[in-house]
Each structure stands twice: as structure tokens, then as C-alpha cells.
Design a protein around this motif. Structure first.
Motif, short mmCIF file in Angstrom:
data_model
loop_
_atom_site.label_atom_id
_atom_site.label_comp_id
_atom_site.label_asym_id
_atom_site.label_seq_id
_atom_site.Cartn_x
_atom_site.Cartn_y
_atom_site.Cartn_z
N SER A 273 0.84 -1.19 0.00
CA SER A 273 0.00 0.00 0.00
C SER A 273 0.88 1.25 0.00
CB SER A 273 -0.88 -0.05 1.26
OG SER A 273 -1.71 1.06 1.32
N ALA A 275 0.04 4.04 -1.87
CA ALA A 275 -0.74 5.24 -2.20
C ALA A 275 -0.81 6.23 -1.04
CB ALA A 275 -2.16 4.83 -2.60
N LEU A 308 -5.75 0.07 3.65
CA LEU A 308 -4.79 -0.90 4.20
C LEU A 308 -5.40 -1.58 5.43
CD1 LEU A 308 -1.98 -2.19 4.32
CD2 LEU A 308 -1.15 -0.14 5.48
N PHE A 323 3.20 1.96 3.99
CA PHE A 323 4.16 3.05 3.82
C PHE A 323 3.79 4.17 4.78
CE2 PHE A 323 7.36 3.10 0.44
CZ PHE A 323 7.24 1.80 0.02
N LYS A 337 2.93 3.56 13.83
CA LYS A 337 2.02 3.29 12.70
C LYS A 337 2.03 1.81 12.32
CE LYS A 337 1.14 6.76 9.99
NZ LYS A 337 1.27 7.85 9.06
O1 C5P Z 1 -1.70 8.15 5.60
P1 C5P Z 1 -1.01 7.20 6.52
O2 C5P Z 1 0.35 7.65 6.94
O3 C5P Z 1 -1.85 6.71 7.64
O4 C5P Z 1 -0.74 5.92 5.58
C1 C5P Z 1 -0.13 4.78 6.10
C2 C5P Z 1 -0.41 3.62 5.18
O5 C5P Z 1 -1.82 3.39 5.09
C3 C5P Z 1 0.05 3.75 3.75
O6 C5P Z 1 0.53 2.48 3.37
C4 C5P Z 1 -1.20 4.14 2.98
O7 C5P Z 1 -1.16 3.66 1.64
C5 C5P Z 1 -2.28 3.43 3.77
N1 C5P Z 1 -3.59 4.13 3.79
C6 C5P Z 1 -4.69 3.51 3.26
N2 C5P Z 1 -5.92 4.14 3.34
C7 C5P Z 1 -6.06 5.35 3.92
C8 C5P Z 1 -4.92 5.98 4.46
C9 C5P Z 1 -3.70 5.36 4.37
O8 C5P Z 1 -4.58 2.43 2.70
N3 C5P Z 1 -7.23 5.90 3.98
#
Ligand code: C5P
Length: 397
Positions: A273, A275, A308, A323, A337
């Protein structure tokens, strides 16, 4: 990652207009530390000079079977013995026909017939020549003989016609050469990736997004393809072209990305993940362009689904990689995280170093602690990251 720097390749150029692209191909391969020995047909020397190819490869160019480079006139043997692969780019219809029938009437065709190493061809010709049953028969014969065919691709041709027959671009060919040498550690493994930003509409023309070029996610997709994985890439808006061989699905919003992930995650082995998903979306985006007003604007925002989080929460989740892009306190935030996202592996980077740049530095967090992947271009980092992923994935399977 197979040490590509130790590889020696003969680049064979046959006589087509795409020969001019071999200058760039040579530069790209030499930059990766690969030793290139150029051999050209006589016809190829009319399209690009041996002097150019010699300057770029750093080695004398072979174009004549009767030249003085080898005292015993056995260049066709000695060249192929000292090489890990031969790539013919461009491979003209005529040269392909010769190879399919085992003809050997000049240095390059004799060298191919005498080889004891793999042969790769990058066909380039007019679309009618490519579609001609004779060429198609020859290609099928060569595939049956174990030759690897790279391309061609469709597009505008030098003759002005449109269609199949363009040689793959040098950057694609260089990638294919590197991929060719990689042990297929992810053969049969399905990898699903999210990459790029999401865009959340405010009205018909305005929106909210995250700064993300998508380069890291696309590089990981590329590195997974090199290792033989089946790659599905679900991408927010980027300016990047799809890595050759990946199934690319374009989305705009987080909701669309979430839907596609839900639809494609079922038999996936590894989910990465990358994105930069927008945390919020506008509760009621306006279908039309809103008029400016002097009184300001208040938007109601709703949290987006955690994509994720959904995947890690599945009854039988794939091996998940998250990520984290942080602007400060990288180690502390990333370690936290990893726990809250419940991922076995989290790759963290500093936004100010990463966004839009061609290179980056990653810190990997897993059960064993922290592992620094030192600053490198994003494809090199992606390859190193995948070696780590494969190690952990295998431990759990
Ligand atoms: O934005 P954040 O730092 O929380 O992102 C951490 C991980 O979660 C990343 O791998 C990102 O692709 C994923 N993520 C996700 N859906 C979201 C926010 C983040 O899959 N709404």
C-alpha cells in the motif's frame, strides 16, 4: 537482486531506422554497470555510425566478419563465448528471417548462430512487414527455439503509418534486459499495489489531493515484475506510464481505490500500500463549479475508508506492506504506525526527501527492528525493499 554489474552483453544492431535508439539504450545499460559489446550489420552502419556506438560503449565495434579486431577472424565465436546474452535491437524483418532459418552470412548472424547464451530480440519494422505471415511464422519459430521477443509496440512509425511494429523505447528495453537476469523469486506470486495520490472532488473543477508522484509505487511494481510476479497496480492520478506487464487500473478518489482493492484482493499473496490516500473527502461535492463568494467557504469533510486497514483486517490477509511519509519524528511515528496498522512491514520516508524526487531513502520497520535502505534511485530502493519483503513473506509461508 542479481548483480547486474557483472553482466556482459552483445548489443547487435541490424539495419533499421530504430537503430538510432541504440545510442540511448547503450547509455542506459552502461550506466547500470553492464559491459556492452556492440556488433552491427553493414546495413546498420548506414543508420548509426560505429564511432557513436564505440564512444558510448567504450569498446571497438564489430561490423565486419573480416575485420582486424581478432587475429584469427573468429570474432563470431569469441564474442558469444564471453557474453551473458545477446540482444538484437532493432531486429529487422530480414534479420529475424535469417535467425529463424539459421542463416549466417555476416558477422552478426554468424555470431547468433554460434552463440551459447540467451538471445533477445527487439523487433522493429513497418506494420505490414510485422503482420506478414512470413514474419509471424519466423517469430513463432524463434519463440519455439527459446528466443525472447521484446515488443514490438504500437504507435506512429518512421514511414508515417500507425500500427504495430515500433521498437520498444530504450528505457523499456533496458528494464527488460535487467529483468531478464533476475531470478524469478516471485514467480506465481500475485502482488497488488496501490500508488499515487487520490483526488477528492470539491466541485466540478476543484479538489483536494495529497502530493505524491506515484514514482515509488510504480518502481515497486516494476521491481516485482522483474522478479516474475503477477502485478496489479491500482493508481491514483499520476503522469507515469504503466510498467510493462502490469495490470494498471486508474482511479481518482479513495472510494474508487477502495472498491477496486476490495474486488481484487481475494487471491493476492502480497499487498503493498504505497498510495498517499487522502484522509478526508468532501461530504457533498458540488456537481457544478461553485461561484466564488466573499464570505468564505466551509466544507464538511468525512473520513475516507482505511484501505490498508481493511486488507489487514481480512480473515486471511495477504502479506501486507504499509508506507509512512512523515515530515518529522520519522522513527517514532513509523514504529507506532506499524503497530496501529497491524502490518508486518512498514517502509517509512521523510516527505521533504521523497515527494516527486527520483531518489529516496527508506527505513524499514519489522519485528526484528529497523533496517535502513540507503539513498538510491527509487527503482534500486524498490528492488532492495522487495528482497526484504520476500524474506519475510517466505518466513510466513
Ligand atoms: O496516511 P497514513 O500515513 O496513515 O498511511 C499509512 C499507510 O496506510 C500507507 O501504506 C497508505 O497507503 C495506507 N492508507 C490507506 N488508506 C487510507 C490511508 C492510508 O490504505 N485511507
Amino acid at each position: 537482486m542479481e548483480q547486474i554489474q557483472t553482466k556482459r552483453i552483445v548489443l547487435g544492431i541490424s539495419g533499421g531506422i530504430a537503430a538510432y535508439k541504440c545510442a540511448e539504450l547503450t547509455r542506459l545499460l552502461v550506466n547500470q554497470g553492464i559491459q556492452i559489446q556492440v556488433a552491427m550489420t553493414e546495413a546498420a552502419t548506414h543508420f548509426i555510425t560505429p564511432t557513436t556506438m564505440q564512444a558510448l560503449s567504450g569498446k571497438p565495434v564489430y561490423s565486419n566478419q573480416w575485420g582486424e579486431h581478432t587475429a584469427d577472424h573468429m570474432a563470431h565465436i569469441s564474442l558469444s563465448r564471453a557474453t551473458d546474452a545477446i540482444i538484437i535491437a532493432p531486429a529487422t524483418a530480414d534479420f529475424i528471417a535469417k535467425l529463424a532459418h539459421g542463416l549466417a552470412d555476416d558477422l552478426l548472424s554468424t555470431l547468433c548462430l554460434a552463440r551459447n547464451c540467451p538471445l533477445l530480440l527487439a523487433p522493429a519494422m513497418n506494420k505490414q512487414m510485422w503482420e506478414n505471415p512470413a514474419t509471424q511464422r519466423n517469430i513463432q519459430q524463434l519463440v519455439a527455439d527459446g528466443v525472447t521477443i521484446l515488443g514490438p509496440v504500437s504507435g506512429t512509425q518512421a514511414c508515417g503509418e500507425e500500427g504495430m511494429g515500433r521498437m520498444q523505447e530504450p528505457v523499456e528495453l533496458a528494464r527488460a534486459v535487467v529483468a531478464f537476469f533476475q531470478p524469478k523469486l516471485l514467480s506465481g506470486v500475485k502482488v497488488l499495489l496501490t500508488a499515487g495520490p487520490t483526488y477528492e472532488a470539491i466541485d466540478a473543477v476543484r479538489g483536494m489531493t495529497n502530493r505524491s508522484s506515484g514514482k515509488m509505487g510504480y518502481a515497486i511494481a516494476q521491481a516485482a515484475l522483474e522478479l516474475g510476479a503477477e502485478v496489479t497496480l491500482i493508481s491514483g492520478p499520476t503522469a507515469l506510464s504503466s510498467p510493462h506487464g502490469a495490470v494498471l487500473m486508474n482511479v481518482t478518489s479513495a472510494a474508487e481505490m477502495f472498491d477496486l482493492v476490495k474486488n481484487h484482493v481475494a487471491d493476492v499473496n502480497i499487498f503493498i500500500s504505497v498510495a498517499a490516500v487522502a484522509d478526508y473527502r468532501v461530504a457533498q461535492p458540488n456537481k457544478q463549479k461553485m461561484k466564488k463568494s466573499a464570505s468564505g467557504l466551509t466544507l464538511e469533510l468525512l473520513p475516507n475508508p482505511d484501505i490498508l486497514g481493511y486488507v489487514t483486517g481480512l480473515p486471511k490477509p495477504p502479506f501486507c506492506v504499509g508506507f509512512a511519509a512523515e515530515s518529522h519524528n520519522l522513527h517514532e511515528y513509523a514504529a507506532t504506525k506499524r503497530k496501529t496498522k497491524k502490518v508486518p512491514l512498514l517502509a517509512a520516508n521523510l516527505v521533504q526527501q521523497a515527494i516527486g524526487a527520483d531518489d529516496n531513502e527508506l527505513v524499514l520497520f519489522d519485528d526484528a527492528g529497523e533496517h535502513v535502505l540507503p539513498r538510491a534511485d527509487k527503482l534500486t530502493l524498490a528492488r532492495a525493499l522487495l528482497q526484504h519483503v520476500i524474506k519475510l513473506y517466505r518466513q510466513g509461508n
